[in-house]
Design a protein around this motif. Structure first.
Motif, PDB file in Angstrom:
ATOM      1  N   GLY A 285       4.527   5.229  -7.614  1.00  0.00           N
ATOM      2  CA  GLY A 285       4.870   3.802  -6.870  1.00  0.00           C
ATOM      3  C   GLY A 285       4.066   3.580  -5.615  1.00  0.00           C
ATOM      4  O   GLY A 285       2.978   4.308  -5.075  1.00  0.00           O
ATOM      5  N   CYS A 286       4.672   2.936  -4.666  1.00  0.00           N
ATOM      6  CA  CYS A 286       4.333   2.895  -3.392  1.00  0.00           C
ATOM      7  C   CYS A 286       4.498   4.293  -2.635  1.00  0.00           C
ATOM      8  O   CYS A 286       5.585   4.868  -2.487  1.00  0.00           O
ATOM      9  N   PRO A 287       3.359   4.927  -1.962  1.00  0.00           N
ATOM     10  CA  PRO A 287       3.449   6.176  -1.572  1.00  0.00           C
ATOM     11  C   PRO A 287       4.499   6.289  -0.270  1.00  0.00           C
ATOM     12  O   PRO A 287       4.929   7.295   0.068  1.00  0.00           O
ATOM     13  N   PHE A 288       4.886   4.995   0.326  1.00  0.00           N
ATOM     14  CA  PHE A 288       5.676   4.781   1.432  1.00  0.00           C
ATOM     15  C   PHE A 288       7.159   4.694   1.334  1.00  0.00           C
ATOM     16  O   PHE A 288       7.830   4.955   1.985  1.00  0.00           O
ATOM     17  N   GLU A 306       5.963   1.486  -9.389  1.00  0.00           N
ATOM     18  CA  GLU A 306       4.567   0.342  -9.338  1.00  0.00           C
ATOM     19  C   GLU A 306       4.009   0.412  -8.050  1.00  0.00           C
ATOM     20  O   GLU A 306       4.306   0.327  -6.886  1.00  0.00           O
ATOM     21  N   ARG A 307       2.524   0.931  -8.184  1.00  0.00           N
ATOM     22  CA  ARG A 307       1.666   1.057  -7.163  1.00  0.00           C
ATOM     23  C   ARG A 307       0.994  -0.421  -6.698  1.00  0.00           C
ATOM     24  O   ARG A 307       0.681  -1.140  -7.527  1.00  0.00           O
ATOM     25  N   PRO A 308       1.408  -0.674  -5.419  1.00  0.00           N
ATOM     26  CA  PRO A 308       0.937  -1.983  -4.899  1.00  0.00           C
ATOM     27  C   PRO A 308      -0.589  -1.930  -5.097  1.00  0.00           C
ATOM     28  O   PRO A 308      -1.396  -1.139  -4.689  1.00  0.00           O
ATOM     29  N   GLU A 309      -1.112  -3.219  -5.299  1.00  0.00           N
ATOM     30  CA  GLU A 309      -2.378  -3.566  -5.167  1.00  0.00           C
ATOM     31  C   GLU A 309      -2.951  -3.171  -3.770  1.00  0.00           C
ATOM     32  O   GLU A 309      -2.223  -3.740  -2.851  1.00  0.00           O
TER      33      GLU A 309
END
Length: 330
Positions: A285-288, A306-309
């Motif tokens: 997902g989001c690495p942060f 879910e990885r942000p665009e």
């Protein structure tokens, strides 16, 4: 305006005994002539790895690079080493962060500054020596005609840093990558060096990539800002947009950890909790998200899965809805 440096979908991976390090993951950015791009982020975010890739300085035996790096339309990722050697130090140059290891202890400072000038311009030894003295004077070395024959160990740390800057600027490069160029310098000399970079840009129309942890330097020097985290771009925009109206929680954290002249003397700084993730096994997902205080505002497990665009133009790689705290710095 066509970008002088264009990086597209850059990925850099290193093979290690512990596994594959994903140092840069799908990064894209442009730098136009006459503009300065500031790349900011914590140590290990991929800033220096990205720019070493531009110069082709990674070991091909242990490094896998994907994507495209275009310098004035020329693809550097497919260029042979002989072509890169002609470009390095001439059309593109880098100010390295550690002057102690970047300068050779076996040669005088003047010889190391003069060597790229002779190689790329065909100048005589005398002409190159005079050019080296001129560059030492420009970066504020006292008695340059005498110090040109000194060795690096005879220079202080700040003087070595200035000498390395002189070596990078000696051929008036069209692309200058400055990796923490003022780290070892006091405030007065720092301002002098940054003014020197601006003067070079005004005279030659060069494109500059400035890697720094100092958001104050970014505010006073950069036209555009790229914020990196875990090898990815998390926010981009003009310096004014990013510093005045940040959109990513990581950018809020970077700004919130800075001291401000308008804040009370006893007001504590607000550090970002936790540590950057391991690039051997980055989080999904989001690495942060493991360090982010706003995950619950998104709802569900979207931040965790879910990885942000990546941001295009002015934007941020974040699932947080507009208006849900955006623009905060503390």
């Amino acid at each position: 305006m066509t970008a002088f440096l264009s990086v597209r979908d850059l990925s850099v991976r290193f093979a290690t005994e512990d596994g594959v390090v994903r140092a840069v993951d799908g990064l894209s950015f442009d730098v136009e002539r006459g503009r300065t791009l500031g790349i900011v982020g914590e140590s290990g975010s991929g800033k220096s790895v990205t720019n070493l890739s531009v110069l082709g300085l990674h070991d091909p035996r242990t490094t896998e690079i994907e994507g495209r790096i275009l310098l004035d339309g020329q693809d550097l990722t497919t260029a042979p080493e002989s072509v890169l050697e002609k470009l390095r130090g001439n059309r593109m140059a880098m100010i390295f962060q550690d002057s102690l290891t970047a300068l050779s202890p076996y040669y005088t400072v003047g010889r190391q500054i003069a060597e790229p000038f002779r190689k790329h311009t065909g100048a005589s030894r005398r002409e190159a020596r005079l050019r080296a003295i001129e560059m030492l004077r420009k970066v504020g070395i006292p008695n340059p005609a005498l110090r040109v024959d000194d060795y690096p160990h005879q220079f202080s740390g700040g003087m070595r840093q200035r000498a390395m800057i002189a070596m990078a600027l000696v051929c008036d490069p069209e692309l200058l990558i400055a990796d923490e160029p003022t780290t070892a310098l006091d405030v007065t000399v720092q301002a002098q060096i940054l003014d020197l970079l601006k003067d070079l840009q005004q005279q030659t129309g060069s494109a500059i990539v400035l890697i720094t942890h100092d958001l104050g330097v970014v505010a006073g020097t950069a036209d555009d800002v790229l914020v990196m985290y875990a090898g990815r771009a998390v926010e981009r925009g003009t310096a004014r947009e990013v510093l005045r109206s940040p959109r990513h929680p990581y950018t809020w954290g970077l700004l919130g950890s800075m001291p401000r002249l308008t804040s009370p003397v006893d007001e504590p700084l607000t550090p970002i909790p936790g540590s950057p993730p391991s690039l051997l096994d980055p989080p999904p997902g989001c690495p942060f998200h493991p360090r982010c205080a706003y995950v619950d505002r998104v709802g569900g497990d979207r931040c965790r899965t879910e990885r942000p665009e990546p941001p295009e133009g002015r934007g941020a790689a974040c699932h947080l809805p507009d208006g849900a705290g955006r623009g905060r710095t503390r």
